[in-house]
Design a protein around this motif. Structure first.
Motif, PDB file in Angstrom:
ATOM      1  N   LYS A 124       0.800  -1.159  -0.238  1.00 13.54           N
ATOM      2  CA  LYS A 124      -0.138   0.083   0.045  1.00 13.54           C
ATOM      3  C   LYS A 124       1.105   1.382  -0.021  1.00 13.54           C
ATOM      4  O   LYS A 124       0.558   2.268  -0.875  1.00 13.54           O
ATOM      5  N   MET A 125       2.066   1.281   0.882  1.00 10.86           N
ATOM      6  CA  MET A 125       2.887   2.395   0.697  1.00 10.86           C
ATOM      7  C   MET A 125       3.531   2.354  -0.502  1.00 10.86           C
ATOM      8  O   MET A 125       3.870   3.590  -1.163  1.00 10.86           O
ATOM      9  N   GLU A 126       4.152   1.214  -1.109  1.00 19.94           N
ATOM     10  CA  GLU A 126       4.711   1.357  -2.346  1.00 19.94           C
ATOM     11  C   GLU A 126       3.791   1.859  -3.255  1.00 19.94           C
ATOM     12  O   GLU A 126       4.531   2.412  -4.247  1.00 19.94           O
ATOM     13  N   ARG A 127       2.693   1.525  -3.515  1.00 20.79           N
ATOM     14  CA  ARG A 127       1.892   2.236  -4.522  1.00 20.79           C
ATOM     15  C   ARG A 127       1.724   3.693  -4.452  1.00 20.79           C
ATOM     16  O   ARG A 127       1.653   4.388  -5.447  1.00 20.79           O
ATOM     17  N   GLN A 198      13.878   6.759 -10.781  1.00 25.42           N
ATOM     18  CA  GLN A 198      13.385   5.637 -11.599  1.00 25.42           C
ATOM     19  C   GLN A 198      11.933   4.924 -11.373  1.00 25.42           C
ATOM     20  O   GLN A 198      11.053   5.041 -12.335  1.00 25.42           O
ATOM     21  N   ALA A 199      11.553   4.763 -10.121  1.00 26.00           N
ATOM     22  CA  ALA A 199      10.552   4.273  -9.670  1.00 26.00           C
ATOM     23  C   ALA A 199       9.186   5.226  -9.984  1.00 26.00           C
ATOM     24  O   ALA A 199       8.109   4.888 -10.214  1.00 26.00           O
ATOM     25  N   ALA A 200       9.522   6.510  -9.750  1.00 23.96           N
ATOM     26  CA  ALA A 200       8.504   7.645  -9.914  1.00 23.96           C
ATOM     27  C   ALA A 200       8.247   7.970 -11.120  1.00 23.96           C
ATOM     28  O   ALA A 200       7.248   8.213 -11.547  1.00 23.96           O
ATOM     29  N   LEU A 201       9.425   8.358 -12.097  1.00 27.14           N
ATOM     30  CA  LEU A 201       9.269   8.670 -13.127  1.00 27.14           C
ATOM     31  C   LEU A 201       9.292   7.538 -14.304  1.00 27.14           C
ATOM     32  O   LEU A 201       8.990   8.149 -15.496  1.00 27.14           O
ATOM     33  N   GLY A 202       9.656   6.566 -14.126  1.00 31.60           N
ATOM     34  CA  GLY A 202       9.650   5.670 -15.279  1.00 31.60           C
ATOM     35  C   GLY A 202      10.484   5.941 -16.330  1.00 31.60           C
ATOM     36  O   GLY A 202      11.693   6.256 -16.177  1.00 31.60           O
ATOM     37  N   GLU A 203       9.844   5.690 -17.666  1.00 30.97           N
ATOM     38  CA  GLU A 203      10.917   6.127 -18.751  1.00 30.97           C
ATOM     39  C   GLU A 203      11.157   7.648 -18.770  1.00 30.97           C
ATOM     40  O   GLU A 203      12.050   7.835 -19.777  1.00 30.97           O
ATOM     41  N   SER A 236       5.187  11.674   0.976  1.00 29.00           N
ATOM     42  CA  SER A 236       4.231  10.904   0.179  1.00 29.00           C
ATOM     43  C   SER A 236       3.642   9.564   0.816  1.00 29.00           C
ATOM     44  O   SER A 236       2.440   9.252   0.873  1.00 29.00           O
ATOM     45  N   GLY A 237       4.680   8.738   1.300  1.00 28.80           N
ATOM     46  CA  GLY A 237       4.039   7.443   2.058  1.00 28.80           C
ATOM     47  C   GLY A 237       3.439   7.659   3.369  1.00 28.80           C
ATOM     48  O   GLY A 237       2.324   6.848   3.550  1.00 28.80           O
ATOM     49  N   ASN A 238       3.474   8.789   4.009  1.00 30.65           N
ATOM     50  CA  ASN A 238       2.729   9.122   5.306  1.00 30.65           C
ATOM     51  C   ASN A 238       1.638   9.770   5.093  1.00 30.65           C
ATOM     52  O   ASN A 238       0.899  10.083   6.085  1.00 30.65           O
ATOM     53  N   ASP A 243      -1.234  10.770  -3.565  1.00 34.54           N
ATOM     54  CA  ASP A 243      -1.348   9.790  -4.739  1.00 34.54           C
ATOM     55  C   ASP A 243       0.020   9.673  -5.354  1.00 34.54           C
ATOM     56  O   ASP A 243       0.855  10.572  -5.208  1.00 34.54           O
ATOM     57  N   ARG A 244      -0.131   8.938  -6.479  1.00 34.64           N
ATOM     58  CA  ARG A 244       1.102   8.315  -7.108  1.00 34.64           C
ATOM     59  C   ARG A 244       1.326   9.866  -8.044  1.00 34.64           C
ATOM     60  O   ARG A 244       2.734  10.049  -8.213  1.00 34.64           O
ATOM     61  N   GLY A 245       0.607  10.525  -8.702  1.00 37.05           N
ATOM     62  CA  GLY A 245       0.941  11.550  -9.457  1.00 37.05           C
ATOM     63  C   GLY A 245       1.648  12.629  -8.614  1.00 37.05           C
ATOM     64  O   GLY A 245       2.386  13.262  -9.052  1.00 37.05           O
ATOM     65  N   ARG A 246       1.138  13.015  -7.271  1.00 37.75           N
ATOM     66  CA  ARG A 246       1.897  13.934  -6.557  1.00 37.75           C
ATOM     67  C   ARG A 246       2.993  13.690  -6.150  1.00 37.75           C
ATOM     68  O   ARG A 246       3.993  14.442  -6.100  1.00 37.75           O
ATOM     69  N   HIS A 247       3.325  12.466  -6.022  1.00 38.59           N
ATOM     70  CA  HIS A 247       4.641  11.857  -5.401  1.00 38.59           C
ATOM     71  C   HIS A 247       5.662  12.144  -6.848  1.00 38.59           C
ATOM     72  O   HIS A 247       6.758  12.511  -6.559  1.00 38.59           O
ATOM     73  N   ALA A 248       5.083  11.804  -7.867  1.00 37.72           N
ATOM     74  CA  ALA A 248       5.866  11.851  -9.292  1.00 37.72           C
ATOM     75  C   ALA A 248       6.345  13.328  -9.315  1.00 37.72           C
ATOM     76  O   ALA A 248       7.556  13.911  -9.639  1.00 37.72           O
TER      77      ALA A 248
END
Length: 725
Positions: A124-127, A198-203, A236-238, A243-248
């Motif tokens: 859940k935190m990783e997502r 890499q994990a947040a931005l991908g390609e 972001s995890g706490n 959400d994933r977008g804000r973290h990116a």
């Protein structure tokens, strides 16, 4: 086409891994444990294939659930999570499928629901904040200073030179030193930064440019951006609504700024931190380097140590000190300055690292923990409220050897618990985790048990055998090291040998301590030993696996002449009185007593199979039975078997016998006339009950706080699944 070939190869490897669990793999006797390692190594060489492996593992997990192949679930799940944590980028869709599967495990019994819940929380935190699990793993294992995540781990490897060959000890030392030299805090921080991007931005992350920027950057700048990345990921995890977008967006902002400068990194081996790595002179990392768990292992009389006093030669009031005190304070009124009182630092006797609690408080920037420099109150500044005590640090104790080293561990653990009962300073602040890797060498001098010249290697690894039966993944990955480590240590020097030993042994230990989170608890037994000489004080000891008694042959000539005639009539052995509490299904206490002639007995606390009770002693007494027939009088040996938790054995004819604990000839007692064995009680329980009885003299049952405390002393050894019923 190439992608299809890669997927087919990975699928074949996974299916072979599953066949190994069933024992159907043709090379299961010589290469067990190598399949999982080679699979992960293949992904490490090409991280872009991580998504393929995760997708295959998810499908195999879903297939195992539909086909009710439960013994596949935990190995597949551990393999998947290990891949997912280290993977540079996994889609939210794949993470979601794994998360949903972990939630389904909550409907199954232990250990499936326990492991499923733990991994569901992590996922859940990783997502929400991709890269968080990897970041936390590196920070804790490498002792990187981080205020948002202050948790740290340290691995201690114990290998008794008297139980292992010199080649094995040298190989372990060389591999450990090589791992320490190959790492640096800067490289670790660079890898955290790169993985998070890499994990947040991908390609959208240009890895080569990012590495180039980090390479040319000063170390202080790398530390700055490392702190920025850690803070962003933890934030972001706490966050409840993150959400994933804000973290990116957060990490992309840092990424653009970093690319505008220049920096770099090198390969990271995530296992043992370099000894020189410390954050600040007063931080916990440096003090933990001085923290020797070996002192606990070798010191069994530590509970008798007295408290050190504090010597102060002044009144303790700061205004009584000379005026020439060089210290700067915040501006304050003359009245406030006149009225403030401070304790002057007294002269304290220097304590050893284990007897001092300051090393567990200094340098921790987590909530509720203050450094020594902030303990003194400044004028005009209100004192900070003390927060709850937290276990910010974990000591992972990895033992290499056979059952004898576990016996020494049980002895040391009991001593530590007694010490903690009288002066608590370690366990509330340090989380202790125990791991066991069986290693047996064929040296005759180390395999002698009692009077036997040799012993079966399986006999010396009963605990590992039991753990392998209740946890198949432990059997595949850890039990195989029993013979593989000695084999690798004695291989001739060559490039291939260097590659296999350095990577395989180190990686398997790292995998074990990371994924082995389920403890199997073993009952520790207390034994009180009385000697033939009334002037000799009784001895108290503990054992974990086995207690063996044997008739003592080396008796005096006087005793020999007096007992020769009786021995001829009654046969070999000595007369024993055995009193014990029989273990019954209803748990009702049933006292029994018996008198017999015996040549010896063996008490085993490790069951022969997983279906037996782990909290029970299996006692095998070799009874000598006299047989009268036409040819005269003869004797035969009959095995008497009984189950108990409490037993007393006494020689009625005052002939002594020997006692050996946990198969260790170094823990043998001679001239023994009587022994008493019972489950070892938790020292804190005993102390609390003693205090309670002072105020409730007529109470026979546990009352108050005592009834909520653990009564027995249990030694937890971590495996991948615990006990699978």
């Amino acid at each position: 086409m190439e992608s299809t070939e890669v997927e087919s190869d990975i699928l074949r490897r996974v299916r072979t891994l599953l066949r190994e669990l069933d024992g159907h793999h043709p090379a299961c006797q010589c290469d067990r444990g190598m399949l999982r390692w080679t699979l992960h190594k293949k992904i490490d060489q090409n991280p872009s294939n991580s998504s393929i492996l995760v997708r295959i593992l998810v499908k195999e997990l879903e297939r195992a659930e539909r086909g009710d192949f439960r013994h596949y679930i935990i190995p597949l799940l551990h393999t998947l999570m290990y891949t997912l944590i280290k993977a540079p980028c996994i889609s939210d869709e794949l993470c979601g499928r794994v998360y949903d599967f972990c939630k389904k495990l909550l409907t199954l019994p232990k250990p499936f629901c326990t492991i499923g819940l733990d991994y569901a929380i992590r996922l859940k935190m990783e997502r929400t904040a991709p890269g968080m699990l990897y970041q936390r793993m590196v920070i804790s294992e490498q002792s990187l200073k981080s205020d948002p995540y202050p948790y740290q781990e340290k691995i201690f490897i114990f290998a008794d030179p008297e139980l292992l060959s010199e080649a094995i000890c040298n190989a372990l030392v060389m591999d450990t030193e090589a791992a320490q030299v190959s790492q640096s805090p800067r490289a670790c921080m660079c890898y955290v930064i790169i993985h998070a991007m890499q994990a947040a931005l991908g390609e959208g992350c240009d890895i080569s440019s990012l590495k180039a920027s980090l390479q040319d950057m000063a170390t202080s700048d790398v530390e700055h951006w490392f702190r920025q990345v850690v803070a962003a990921v933890e934030c972001s995890g706490n966050e409840a609504s993150a959400d994933r977008g804000r973290h990116a967006e957060r990490l992309e902002k840092i990424y653009r700024t970093v690319l505008s400068s220049l920096q770099a990194g090198k390969e990271l081996v995530l296992f043992i931190r370099p000894l020189s790595q410390s954050c600040e002179p007063d931080c916990l990392s440096q003090d933990l380097d001085n923290f020797e768990i070996q002192d606990i292992i070798s010191d069994c009389e530590c509970c008798e140590q007295t408290r050190f006093s504090v010597l102060s030669t002044d009144s303790g009031i700061e205004r009584d000190l000379p005026v020439a005190v060089e210290e700067s304070y915040a501006p304050c009124s003359a009245e406030t300055e006149q009225s403030r009182l401070h304790r002057k630092g007294g002269i304290k006797k220097k304590l050893s690292p284990l007897e001092s609690v300051t090393f567990l408080q200094a340098g921790c920037n987590g909530p509720g923990v203050k450094s020594p420099a902030k303990l003194q109150r400044r004028p005009g500044i209100p004192p900070e409220p003390a927060g709850p005590l937290q276990r910010l640090h974990t000591a992972r104790i990895v033992l290499l050897g056979d059952d004898r080293i576990l016996g020494r561990l049980a002895q040391a653990y009991h001593s530590l618990r007694k010490r903690e009962t009288r002066r608590v300073f370690l366990t509330p602040r340090l989380n202790l985790q125990f791991y066991y890797i069986p290693v047996v060498t064929g040296q005759p001098n180390t395999l002698a048990v009692m009077d036997h010249t040799a012993a079966d290697q399986d006999e010396l690894c009963e605990v590992a055998g039991y753990l392998g039966r209740v946890d198949p993944w432990y059997k595949s990955n850890i039990n195989t090291l029993c013979h593989m480590i000695p084999k690798l240590a004695t291989m001739p020097s060559s490039p291939s040998k260097h590659l296999v030993t350095d990577l395989f042994i180190t990686d398997v230990i790292a995998y074990y301590v990371r994924m082995g989170i389920q403890p199997v608890c073993f009952q520790v037994y207390a034994v009180k030993i009385f000697f033939n000489d009334p002037a000799q004080e009784p001895a108290e000891d503990v054992f974990l696996m086995e207690m063996r008694t044997q008739v003592q042959e080396s008796i005096s000539y006087r005793e020999l002449s007096m007992t020769k005639k009786k021995t001829t009539l009654d046969g070999p052995g000595i007369d024993l009185t055995v009193t014990y509490r029989k273990v019954v299904v209803s748990n009702r206490v049933k006292e029994l007593a018996m008198t017999l002639r015996s040549t010896g007995l063996v008490m085993k606390a490790i069951p022969a199979n997983e279906a037996e009770d782990l909290m029970c002693l299996n006692v095998n007494i070799t009874e000598v039975v006299r047989i009268n027939n036409l040819s005269g009088r003869s004797f035969s040996a009959v095995a008497n078997k009984l189950k108990t938790r409490n037993i007393k054995i006494r020689s009625t004819e005052q002939r002594p016998f020997t006692v050996c604990l946990d198969k260790d000839s170094r823990r043998a007692y001679r001239n023994v006339i009587s022994v008493e064995v019972s489950p070892c009680l938790e020292p804190s329980y005993c102390l609390q009950k003693t205090r309670t009885m002072k105020f409730n003299l007529h109470e026979t049952e546990d009352v108050g706080l005592v009834k909520y405390m653990p009564k027995s002393l249990l030694l937890p050894i971590n495996t991948f699944a615990g006990v699978i019923q």
